[in-house]
Design a protein around this motif. Sequence first.
Motif, PDB file in Angstrom:
ATOM      1  N   THR A  30       0.806  -1.208   0.000  1.00 34.70           N
ATOM      2  CA  THR A  30       0.000   0.000   0.000  1.00 34.70           C
ATOM      3  C   THR A  30       0.846   1.267   0.000  1.00 34.70           C
ATOM      4  N   TYR A  31       1.966   1.261   0.697  1.00 35.71           N
ATOM      5  CA  TYR A  31       2.860   2.410   0.729  1.00 35.71           C
ATOM      6  C   TYR A  31       4.256   1.969   0.309  1.00 35.71           C
ATOM      7  N   TYR A  33       8.355   3.487   0.080  1.00 35.82           N
ATOM      8  CA  TYR A  33       9.177   4.491   0.756  1.00 35.82           C
ATOM      9  C   TYR A  33      10.571   4.563   0.145  1.00 35.82           C
ATOM     10  N   TYR A  35      14.313   5.581   1.742  1.00 33.45           N
ATOM     11  CA  TYR A  35      15.118   5.936   2.901  1.00 33.45           C
ATOM     12  C   TYR A  35      16.546   6.220   2.444  1.00 33.45           C
ATOM     13  N   LEU A  45      13.944   8.666   6.652  1.00 30.83           N
ATOM     14  CA  LEU A  45      12.882   8.640   5.657  1.00 30.83           C
ATOM     15  C   LEU A  45      12.956   9.901   4.802  1.00 30.83           C
ATOM     16  N   TYR A  48       7.660   9.180   0.634  1.00 26.60           N
ATOM     17  CA  TYR A  48       6.875   7.967   0.460  1.00 26.60           C
ATOM     18  C   TYR A  48       5.758   8.276  -0.528  1.00 26.60           C
ATOM     19  N   SER A  92       5.556  -1.456   2.156  1.00 25.19           N
ATOM     20  CA  SER A  92       4.790  -1.784   3.346  1.00 25.19           C
ATOM     21  C   SER A  92       3.816  -2.882   2.972  1.00 25.19           C
ATOM     22  N   ILE A  99       7.654  -3.943   6.992  1.00 26.54           N
ATOM     23  CA  ILE A  99       8.242  -3.223   5.878  1.00 26.54           C
ATOM     24  C   ILE A  99       9.428  -4.016   5.364  1.00 26.54           C
TER      25      ILE A  99
ATOM     26  N   ILE B 105      -1.535   0.802   6.511  1.00 28.87           N
ATOM     27  CA  ILE B 105      -0.994   1.771   7.454  1.00 28.87           C
ATOM     28  C   ILE B 105       0.240   2.407   6.837  1.00 28.87           C
ATOM     29  N   ASN B 106       0.314   3.726   6.926  1.00 25.64           N
ATOM     30  CA  ASN B 106       1.519   4.413   6.485  1.00 25.64           C
ATOM     31  C   ASN B 106       2.511   4.352   7.631  1.00 25.64           C
ATOM     32  N   GLU B 107       3.395   3.370   7.559  1.00 27.21           N
ATOM     33  CA  GLU B 107       4.289   3.097   8.662  1.00 27.21           C
ATOM     34  C   GLU B 107       5.616   3.814   8.466  1.00 27.21           C
ATOM     35  N   LYS B 108       5.601   5.125   8.729  1.00 25.38           N
ATOM     36  CA  LYS B 108       6.840   5.876   8.599  1.00 25.38           C
ATOM     37  C   LYS B 108       7.729   5.559   9.788  1.00 25.38           C
ATOM     38  N   LEU B 109       8.879   4.990   9.492  1.00 21.42           N
ATOM     39  CA  LEU B 109       9.805   4.594  10.544  1.00 21.42           C
ATOM     40  C   LEU B 109      10.802   5.700  10.832  1.00 21.42           C
TER      41      LEU B 109
END
Lengths: 111, 120
Positions: A30-31, A33, A35, A45, A48, A92, A99, B105-109
């Motif tokens: 769904t997301y 990212y 990094y 981060l 995203y 994610s 993740i 869920i937007n799991e920003k770490l």
Amino acid sequence: GEDVEQSLFLSVREGDSSVINCTYTDSSSTYLYWYKQEPGAGLQLLTYIFSNMDMKQDQRLTVLLNKKDKHLSLRIADTQTGDSAIYFCAESRSSASKIIFGSGTRLSIRP
Amino acid sequence: DTEVTQTPKHLVMGMTNKKSLKCEQHMGHRAMYWYKQKAKKPPELMFVYSYEKLSINESVPSRFSPECPNSSLLNLHLHALQPEDSALYLCASSHKARGGTGMGINEKLFFGSGTQLSVL
């Protein structure tokens, strides 16, 4: 970084654009990212994108997502020496509640 | 305060030693993570705590023992480690716990800078 693949190295001239590519396999992600990891540091981060978008721009950073091909890219405009780092893409996975990171691309800047 | 603080930054230990890694965040995050990162490799998830309860253990050997005393603190207790356990150990936190449905869920770490561990 199983199932999330990146090229290992990229070298660009200072001032040029850098494009870092990533492919992933889980269509339910769904997301996605990006990094950044500098030497001796943790991951930071950068940006995203939600999977129903195809582009996101944030100052010098542009993220492009091709969901059909499961391809993600990060473009850094006007690359500077401070951009030297390892860049990880990550997905994610709701199915696995975690993740998954790609193998990382080391970006080096030449004068 | 948007920092995740890890101590110590460097640790050298023998295979018979017992040591602990510590991680602290004051962002009100309710999910905390331990990752292991070998040189030139991506981080590998070890443990996830969600609301102070262990929610994911990625089949980590029992010589690694996590502990979450409260919502701001995360420890990793080390005992009888092997030389191949030498790595950078990263702590991270995120706002929401895992396990949502629907949109995900937007799991920003948010990561700490890590503990570089050497096992002799």
